[in-house]
Scaffold this motif. Sequence first.
Motif, PDB file in Angstrom:
ATOM      1  N   ASP A 179      -6.941   7.461 -10.379  1.00  0.00           N
ATOM      2  CA  ASP A 179      -5.605   7.621  -9.819  1.00  0.00           C
ATOM      3  C   ASP A 179      -4.789   8.505 -10.761  1.00  0.00           C
ATOM      4  O   ASP A 179      -5.238   8.861 -11.851  1.00  0.00           O
ATOM      5  CB  ASP A 179      -4.920   6.277  -9.555  1.00  0.00           C
ATOM      6  CG  ASP A 179      -4.769   5.422 -10.804  1.00  0.00           C
ATOM      7  OD1 ASP A 179      -4.613   5.989 -11.916  1.00  0.00           O
ATOM      8  OD2 ASP A 179      -4.800   4.186 -10.693  1.00  0.00           O
ATOM      9  N   ALA A 222       0.828  -1.204   0.000  1.00  0.00           N
ATOM     10  CA  ALA A 222       0.000   0.000   0.000  1.00  0.00           C
ATOM     11  C   ALA A 222       0.867   1.260   0.000  1.00  0.00           C
ATOM     12  O   ALA A 222       0.587   2.221  -0.723  1.00  0.00           O
ATOM     13  CB  ALA A 222      -0.945   0.000   1.204  1.00  0.00           C
ATOM     14  N   GLU A 223       1.926   1.238   0.811  1.00  0.00           N
ATOM     15  CA  GLU A 223       2.824   2.390   0.865  1.00  0.00           C
ATOM     16  C   GLU A 223       3.480   2.633  -0.481  1.00  0.00           C
ATOM     17  O   GLU A 223       3.600   3.779  -0.938  1.00  0.00           O
ATOM     18  CB  GLU A 223       3.888   2.167   1.943  1.00  0.00           C
ATOM     19  CG  GLU A 223       3.360   2.314   3.374  1.00  0.00           C
ATOM     20  CD  GLU A 223       4.453   2.085   4.395  1.00  0.00           C
ATOM     21  OE1 GLU A 223       5.541   1.623   3.994  1.00  0.00           O
ATOM     22  OE2 GLU A 223       4.199   2.358   5.580  1.00  0.00           O
ATOM     23  N   MET A 281       0.954   4.200  -2.905  1.00  0.00           N
ATOM     24  CA  MET A 281       0.671   5.607  -2.623  1.00  0.00           C
ATOM     25  C   MET A 281       1.863   6.496  -2.993  1.00  0.00           C
ATOM     26  O   MET A 281       1.674   7.603  -3.493  1.00  0.00           O
ATOM     27  CB  MET A 281       0.304   5.793  -1.152  1.00  0.00           C
ATOM     28  CG  MET A 281      -0.950   5.040  -0.722  1.00  0.00           C
ATOM     29  SD  MET A 281      -2.332   5.205  -1.876  1.00  0.00           S
ATOM     30  CE  MET A 281      -2.601   6.969  -1.830  1.00  0.00           C
ATOM     31  N   LYS A 282       3.082   6.007  -2.761  1.00  0.00           N
ATOM     32  CA  LYS A 282       4.263   6.784  -3.141  1.00  0.00           C
ATOM     33  C   LYS A 282       4.338   6.945  -4.657  1.00  0.00           C
ATOM     34  O   LYS A 282       4.648   8.025  -5.166  1.00  0.00           O
ATOM     35  CB  LYS A 282       5.537   6.106  -2.617  1.00  0.00           C
ATOM     36  CG  LYS A 282       5.744   6.255  -1.116  1.00  0.00           C
ATOM     37  CD  LYS A 282       7.024   5.552  -0.679  1.00  0.00           C
ATOM     38  CE  LYS A 282       7.247   5.705   0.818  1.00  0.00           C
ATOM     39  NZ  LYS A 282       8.458   4.982   1.269  1.00  0.00           N
ATOM     40  N   ASN A 340       1.815   6.796  -6.736  1.00  0.00           N
ATOM     41  CA  ASN A 340       0.730   7.685  -7.150  1.00  0.00           C
ATOM     42  C   ASN A 340       1.084   9.142  -6.884  1.00  0.00           C
ATOM     43  O   ASN A 340       0.815  10.024  -7.715  1.00  0.00           O
ATOM     44  CB  ASN A 340      -0.557   7.324  -6.410  1.00  0.00           C
ATOM     45  CG  ASN A 340      -1.739   8.144  -6.884  1.00  0.00           C
ATOM     46  OD1 ASN A 340      -2.356   7.841  -7.904  1.00  0.00           O
ATOM     47  ND2 ASN A 340      -2.062   9.214  -6.162  1.00  0.00           N
ATOM     48  N   LYS A 341       1.704   9.417  -5.737  1.00  0.00           N
ATOM     49  CA  LYS A 341       2.071  10.789  -5.390  1.00  0.00           C
ATOM     50  C   LYS A 341       3.083  11.344  -6.392  1.00  0.00           C
ATOM     51  O   LYS A 341       2.987  12.508  -6.807  1.00  0.00           O
ATOM     52  CB  LYS A 341       2.638  10.835  -3.970  1.00  0.00           C
ATOM     53  CG  LYS A 341       3.164  12.202  -3.550  1.00  0.00           C
ATOM     54  CD  LYS A 341       2.090  13.274  -3.596  1.00  0.00           C
ATOM     55  CE  LYS A 341       2.644  14.599  -3.098  1.00  0.00           C
ATOM     56  NZ  LYS A 341       1.702  15.728  -3.355  1.00  0.00           N
ATOM     57  N   ASP A 349      -7.566   9.159  -0.736  1.00  0.00           N
ATOM     58  CA  ASP A 349      -6.107   9.081  -0.616  1.00  0.00           C
ATOM     59  C   ASP A 349      -5.365   9.265  -1.935  1.00  0.00           C
ATOM     60  O   ASP A 349      -4.134   9.272  -1.941  1.00  0.00           O
ATOM     61  CB  ASP A 349      -5.710   7.728  -0.014  1.00  0.00           C
ATOM     62  CG  ASP A 349      -6.169   7.593   1.427  1.00  0.00           C
ATOM     63  OD1 ASP A 349      -6.161   8.602   2.146  1.00  0.00           O
ATOM     64  OD2 ASP A 349      -6.545   6.467   1.824  1.00  0.00           O
ATOM     65  N   PHE A 350      -6.089   9.416  -3.027  1.00  0.00           N
ATOM     66  CA  PHE A 350      -5.427   9.426  -4.331  1.00  0.00           C
ATOM     67  C   PHE A 350      -5.342  10.846  -4.889  1.00  0.00           C
ATOM     68  O   PHE A 350      -6.284  11.365  -5.484  1.00  0.00           O
ATOM     69  CB  PHE A 350      -6.149   8.488  -5.304  1.00  0.00           C
ATOM     70  CG  PHE A 350      -5.896   7.039  -5.011  1.00  0.00           C
ATOM     71  CD1 PHE A 350      -4.862   6.364  -5.643  1.00  0.00           C
ATOM     72  CD2 PHE A 350      -6.651   6.364  -4.069  1.00  0.00           C
ATOM     73  CE1 PHE A 350      -4.602   5.033  -5.362  1.00  0.00           C
ATOM     74  CE2 PHE A 350      -6.407   5.031  -3.780  1.00  0.00           C
ATOM     75  CZ  PHE A 350      -5.371   4.366  -4.426  1.00  0.00           C
ATOM     76  N   ASP A 351      -4.184  11.452  -4.655  1.00  0.00           N
ATOM     77  CA  ASP A 351      -3.874  12.756  -5.228  1.00  0.00           C
ATOM     78  C   ASP A 351      -3.785  12.606  -6.744  1.00  0.00           C
ATOM     79  O   ASP A 351      -3.154  11.679  -7.247  1.00  0.00           O
ATOM     80  CB  ASP A 351      -2.542  13.230  -4.644  1.00  0.00           C
ATOM     81  CG  ASP A 351      -2.168  14.644  -5.045  1.00  0.00           C
ATOM     82  OD1 ASP A 351      -2.884  15.239  -5.880  1.00  0.00           O
ATOM     83  OD2 ASP A 351      -1.167  15.146  -4.525  1.00  0.00           O
TER      84      ASP A 351
END
Length: 219
Positions: free
Chosen positions: A96, A10-11, A14-15, A17-18, A128-130
């Motif tokens: 996303d 998950a981390e 998210m990284k 995606n960011k 959570d999805f920038d």
Amino acid sequence: MHKIADVKVAENIMKANKKLADDNQKIFNDNNIFCVDFVGAIGSGKTSLIEQFVDAVDENVGVLAGDVISKFDAERIEKHNVPVEGLNTGKECHLDAHLVEHGLSHLPLDDLDYVIIENVGNLICPVDFDLGSHMRVVVVSVTEGDDTVEKHPFIFQTSDLVIINKIDLADAVGANVDKMVSDAHRLNPDVQIITMSLKEGKGLDEFIDAVEKAKAASE
């Protein structure tokens, strides 16, 4: 061990995606485009608000319409003579940054002042999805119930503007608009809140003004 692996995956997602979101915002900035991300449940009025926005502003707007099957909203918006790209999420309940990046390649970025992103109709998954936008707008309708805001705290805490829509129906559905405003301010004390009825022409001018001010502040 299994739970630890899940967290690490998950981390990493998210990284990644960011990073893509940051790349997307660079694309917007390099092209002098202001990007607004619309989130909200199905039936909240996101698409109608986008339609009225593109008709009302003098500047050029492009739209990314995200949904499980995106063609329906994309075809609606396309009738307003603006470039639109549909983003199909399939089984996923959110957009996303990668999907947005792909969609941008199909828009005439050199000719645009705004890119509007319509996220999938959901108040939970997109949190959570920038996507790389400059502004996140959450739209909630009184027909969803006046407890909707307090039941979905995170999307309101991460939004820059709150629209409480369809207030003309509040009495018919027994919704307390003041409660929804109070709940949103409790979750996000500094957020701007606009009560809106597109049917009665209330709130649209205030919304456009808020977006234009945010755009000017970002330049």
